[in-house]
Design an enzyme around this catalytic site. Structure first.
Site, PDB file in Angstrom:
ATOM      1  N   GLU A 135      31.038 -37.936 -46.618  1.00 23.83           N
ATOM      2  CA  GLU A 135      29.620 -38.186 -46.302  1.00 23.83           C
ATOM      3  C   GLU A 135      28.822 -38.050 -47.586  1.00 23.83           C
ATOM      4  O   GLU A 135      29.061 -37.122 -48.365  1.00 23.83           O
ATOM      5  CB  GLU A 135      29.137 -37.150 -45.267  1.00 23.83           C
ATOM      6  CG  GLU A 135      27.624 -37.088 -45.092  1.00 23.83           C
ATOM      7  CD  GLU A 135      27.165 -36.054 -44.053  1.00 23.83           C
ATOM      8  OE1 GLU A 135      27.981 -35.632 -43.208  1.00 23.83           O
ATOM      9  OE2 GLU A 135      25.983 -35.668 -44.117  1.00 23.83           O
ATOM     10  N   GLU A 140      17.580 -36.495 -47.061  1.00 26.30           N
ATOM     11  CA  GLU A 140      17.695 -35.738 -45.812  1.00 26.30           C
ATOM     12  C   GLU A 140      16.874 -34.464 -45.923  1.00 26.30           C
ATOM     13  O   GLU A 140      16.867 -33.809 -46.965  1.00 26.30           O
ATOM     14  CB  GLU A 140      19.152 -35.350 -45.519  1.00 26.30           C
ATOM     15  CG  GLU A 140      19.281 -34.686 -44.160  1.00 26.30           C
ATOM     16  CD  GLU A 140      20.687 -34.215 -43.822  1.00 26.30           C
ATOM     17  OE1 GLU A 140      21.521 -34.120 -44.724  1.00 26.30           O
ATOM     18  OE2 GLU A 140      20.917 -33.919 -42.646  1.00 26.30           O
TER      19      GLU A 140
HETATM   20  C1  NAG Z   1      21.433 -37.602 -39.234  1.00 28.19           C
HETATM   21  O1  NAG Z   1      21.857 -37.631 -40.520  1.00 28.19           O
HETATM   22  C2  NAG Z   1      22.342 -36.435 -41.051  1.00 28.19           C
HETATM   23  C3  NAG Z   1      22.742 -36.797 -42.449  1.00 28.19           C
HETATM   24  O2  NAG Z   1      23.454 -35.899 -43.030  1.00 28.19           O
HETATM   25  C4  NAG Z   1      23.468 -35.873 -40.254  1.00 28.19           C
HETATM   26  O3  NAG Z   1      23.846 -34.609 -40.740  1.00 28.19           O
HETATM   27  C5  NAG Z   1      23.049 -35.760 -38.836  1.00 28.19           C
HETATM   28  O4  NAG Z   1      24.167 -35.408 -38.059  1.00 28.19           O
HETATM   29  C6  NAG Z   1      22.470 -37.042 -38.339  1.00 28.19           C
HETATM   30  N1  NAG Z   1      21.911 -36.803 -37.082  1.00 28.19           N
HETATM   31  C7  NAG Z   1      22.003 -37.685 -36.169  1.00 28.19           C
HETATM   32  C8  NAG Z   1      21.353 -37.292 -34.931  1.00 28.19           C
HETATM   33  O5  NAG Z   1      22.549 -38.741 -36.300  1.00 28.19           O
END
Ligand code: NAG
Ligand code: NAG
Ligand code: NAG
Ligand code: NAG
Length: 318
Positions: A135, A140
């Site tokens: 990832e 973020e």
């Molecule tokens: C959104 O993006 C972040 C990026 O790191 C991730 O950790 C998270 O799980 C994501 N949340 C959703 C709801 O997709």
């Protein structure tokens, strides 16, 4: 001496075409409505337990949570509906690219990102079978606070050297998602305009991420700065060797990037509350009122600025 990207190395060895290491050609351009064909709306349960209800594309466009014109993509959470505490979360949008890319450069031109208490927006890339495919977080944060990092999350056995040629500040060096509460290995951006209200008041800017087996590099330029002309204008070929020192550099010296990072999708998401933004101590330390879930349920108008406005995403390949 710059590292050679894998395919360039092969090309040089074969003597066929002499390609510069940092040289890439446009592969995919997403502007306006091409986000509707190049990405899918994921109407899934939020894996991070947010107070959201991710809707499908037909619903998102009908409710104008997803809007495109010739040069804009806007995706947002609902900001008009008071929620029943026993019912579904606030409608929101999560986009996943249809394609995956390996060695590539991704350039995001963003005008506005979601802000407000309870928001947890992210622009990131991820491989299958997390964390085995890796990832890469480019933007973020939660509750308007950042932490203004770019970070990697991997399976075990991937660390970063403390000292590297980058302008940002290393905050953690173990990329293993299974340790340190999945903190990953992070590098802090140098400017507040890399996140939240400051990003928006700067008019947004550009984020670029290069990945190859030899390194993952991230650049950020605010709107009023001078990115390389090829970043600003989206020309057909780019050469990242001319872009200057990246804000974050994740080299392959202590991490086999080739095995830790599979081909990745791009994800653009906006959740509300959930494991990070909604953590009671994180939420209150952000200066946010009451409890996160109550706030989301009862204050739709607080989410009027919880939207991404994206000018383009361009992906370049060797
Ligand atoms: C959104 O993006 C972040 C990026 O790191 C991730 O950790 C998270 O799980 C994501 N949340 C959703 C709801 O997709
Ligand atoms: C839909 O959203 C766009 C972008 O936020 C906005 O400009 C437009 O006025 C909205 N349309 C309607 C009908 O509300
Ligand atoms: C991150 O950026 C935001 C928005 O500019 C700023 O308010 C915040 O203090 C920054 N946080 C850190 C940890 O640098
Ligand atoms: C909330 O965050 C704090 C501080 O970051 C952490 O110590 C705590 O374990 C978290 N709580 C939960 C329930 O995750």
């Amino acid at each position: 001496m710059k590292f050679l990207a894998g395919s360039s190395l092969v090309a040089l060895v074969l003597g066929s075409t002499e390609v510069l290491a940092g040289s890439f050609k446009i592969s995919d351009t997403f502007i306006g409505s091409s986000f509707l064909t190049g990405f899918k709306h994921e109407a899934i349960g939020d894996p991070t337990h947010g107070r959201v209800n991710y809707v499908d594309q037909a619903t998102a466009t009908r409710l104008n949570l997803t809007y495109t014109n010739s040069n804009t993509l806007v995706i947002r959470s609902d900001y008009t509906t008071k929620l029943n505490s026993g019912g579904a979360g606030r409608n929101s949008v999560r986009l996943l690219s249809n394609k995956q890319w390996g060695t590539s450069v991704t350039v995001l031109d963003v005008r506005h990102m979601p802000v407000g208490c309870g928001t947890w927006p992210a622009f990131w890339t991820v491989g299958n079978n997390w964390p085995n495919g890796g990832e890469i977080d480019i933007i973020e944060g939660v509750n308007d606070q950042g932490p203004n990092l770019s970070s990697l999350h991997t399976s075990s056995g991937c660390t970063m050297p403390a000292s590297r040629s980058q302008t940002g500040t290393t905050t953690s060096t173990n990329c293993d998602a299974n340790v340190n509460g999945n903190e990953g290995c992070g590098v802090r951006y140098t400017k507040a305009s890399s996140y939240g209200p400051s990003l928006n008041s700067a008019g947004g800017g550009w984020f670029a991420m290069e990945r190859s087996p030899s390194g993952i590099l991230v650049w950020h330029w605010a709107r009023n700065e001078s990115p390389p002309n090829e970043v600003r204008s989206g020309t057909g070929t780019i050469n990242t060797d001319t872009w200057g020192t990246p804000v974050a550099r994740f080299p392959n010296t202590q991490c086999d990037l080739n095995s830790k990072f599979a081909a990745h999708n791009i994800v653009i998401n906006l959740t509300l509350c959930g494991d990070w933004a909604g953590n009671a101590s994180v939420y209150s330390q952000s200066g946010c009122p009451g409890s996160c879930v109550d706030y989301v349920n009862n204050n739709p108008g607080a989410f009027v600025n919880a939207y991404w406005d994206i000018a383009s995403v361009r992906v370049y390949t060797p």
